[in-house]
Every structure is written in C-alpha cells, then in structure tokens.
Scaffold this motif. Sequence first.
Motif, PDB file in Angstrom:
ATOM      1  N   LEU A 145      17.860  87.105  87.133  1.00 51.95           N
ATOM      2  CA  LEU A 145      16.909  87.230  88.234  1.00 51.95           C
ATOM      3  C   LEU A 145      16.057  88.496  88.097  1.00 51.95           C
ATOM      4  CD1 LEU A 145      19.053  86.086  91.282  1.00 51.95           C
ATOM      5  CD2 LEU A 145      17.148  84.867  90.214  1.00 51.95           C
ATOM      6  N   ALA A 146      16.587  89.505  87.424  1.00 52.74           N
ATOM      7  CA  ALA A 146      15.833  90.740  87.198  1.00 52.74           C
ATOM      8  C   ALA A 146      14.718  90.531  86.183  1.00 52.74           C
ATOM      9  CB  ALA A 146      16.762  91.844  86.722  1.00 52.74           C
ATOM     10  N   GLY A 147      14.837  89.491  85.383  1.00 52.89           N
ATOM     11  CA  GLY A 147      13.791  89.180  84.419  1.00 52.89           C
ATOM     12  C   GLY A 147      14.345  88.750  83.070  1.00 52.89           C
ATOM     13  N   ILE A 148      13.673  87.782  82.508  1.00 56.79           N
ATOM     14  CA  ILE A 148      14.021  87.292  81.183  1.00 56.79           C
ATOM     15  C   ILE A 148      12.755  87.387  80.341  1.00 56.79           C
ATOM     16  CG2 ILE A 148      14.819  85.327  79.819  1.00 56.79           C
ATOM     17  CD1 ILE A 148      16.266  84.309  82.256  1.00 56.79           C
ATOM     18  N   PRO A 149      12.739  88.277  79.345  1.00 59.89           N
ATOM     19  CA  PRO A 149      11.521  88.465  78.545  1.00 59.89           C
ATOM     20  C   PRO A 149      10.990  87.184  77.905  1.00 59.89           C
ATOM     21  CG  PRO A 149      13.170  90.123  77.997  1.00 59.89           C
ATOM     22  CD  PRO A 149      13.821  89.130  78.919  1.00 59.89           C
ATOM     23  N   GLU A 150      11.868  86.319  77.434  1.00 51.26           N
ATOM     24  CA  GLU A 150      11.404  85.120  76.742  1.00 51.26           C
ATOM     25  C   GLU A 150      10.839  84.069  77.689  1.00 51.26           C
ATOM     26  OE1 GLU A 150      15.991  84.807  76.846  1.00 51.26           O
ATOM     27  OE2 GLU A 150      14.535  86.373  76.522  1.00 51.26           O
ATOM     28  N   ALA A 169      15.986  79.291  80.027  1.00 50.64           N
ATOM     29  CA  ALA A 169      16.407  80.543  79.390  1.00 50.64           C
ATOM     30  C   ALA A 169      17.637  81.122  80.092  1.00 50.64           C
ATOM     31  CB  ALA A 169      15.259  81.550  79.399  1.00 50.64           C
ATOM     32  N   ALA A 170      17.658  81.094  81.420  1.00 49.82           N
ATOM     33  CA  ALA A 170      18.799  81.624  82.171  1.00 49.82           C
ATOM     34  C   ALA A 170      20.054  80.801  81.919  1.00 49.82           C
ATOM     35  CB  ALA A 170      18.466  81.659  83.661  1.00 49.82           C
ATOM     36  N   ALA A 171      19.925  79.496  81.900  1.00 53.08           N
ATOM     37  CA  ALA A 171      21.079  78.623  81.645  1.00 53.08           C
ATOM     38  C   ALA A 171      21.607  78.814  80.233  1.00 53.08           C
ATOM     39  CB  ALA A 171      20.694  77.165  81.878  1.00 53.08           C
ATOM     40  N   SER A 172      20.693  78.954  79.287  1.00 53.22           N
ATOM     41  CA  SER A 172      21.099  79.177  77.895  1.00 53.22           C
ATOM     42  C   SER A 172      21.885  80.472  77.762  1.00 53.22           C
ATOM     43  CB  SER A 172      19.857  79.210  77.008  1.00 53.22           C
ATOM     44  OG  SER A 172      20.193  79.509  75.681  1.00 53.22           O
ATOM     45  N   ARG A 173      21.384  81.523  78.393  1.00 52.14           N
ATOM     46  CA  ARG A 173      22.101  82.800  78.359  1.00 52.14           C
ATOM     47  C   ARG A 173      23.452  82.695  79.042  1.00 52.14           C
ATOM     48  NH1 ARG A 173      18.464  88.064  79.496  1.00 52.14           N
ATOM     49  NH2 ARG A 173      17.149  87.942  77.655  1.00 52.14           N
ATOM     50  N   ALA A 174      23.511  82.013  80.169  1.00 52.33           N
ATOM     51  CA  ALA A 174      24.761  81.892  80.918  1.00 52.33           C
ATOM     52  C   ALA A 174      25.811  81.133  80.114  1.00 52.33           C
ATOM     53  CB  ALA A 174      24.513  81.210  82.259  1.00 52.33           C
TER      54      ALA A 174
END
Length: 65
Positions: free
Chosen positions: A58-63, A11-16
């Motif tokens: 790092l603060a949080g990803i809801p999905e 999810a983090a990589a996708s957002r980035a």
Amino acid sequence: MKIISRKWLYAAASRAVKTVAQTAVASIGTSAIISEVNWQFVLSASLLSGILSILTSLAGIPEAK
C-alpha cells in the motif's frame, strides 16, 4: 489518482505469494526432522507475512507505476 489498479493488484499479489512461500520454507527449515514441523506455526507465520506484504505494498510498488 487510483491507488488500486489491476497492475497494482497483480504486483502486490505476486509479492505476497513469494513472501508467503519464503516464510513457509524458512519456518519448515528450522525443524530438524519433517515430523517435528509445527504446521500451525508455519501456517500462521506464512499468513501473517502475506498480510504484511499487502500492507507494505500500500505504501507503493515501483513496478506498478
């Protein structure tokens, strides 16, 4: 609690990646002519936006919960 899991990383990589692409398009779009694009600025702004996106994740990803 495990903060960085496979789901979180995806999810983090996708957002980035999306953020980097949006920044690149916006940076390129500010030039009137493609030959006037400051590619060094586009690259550095896009890279910085990707790093900030990961730090924000790092603060949080809801999905990823």
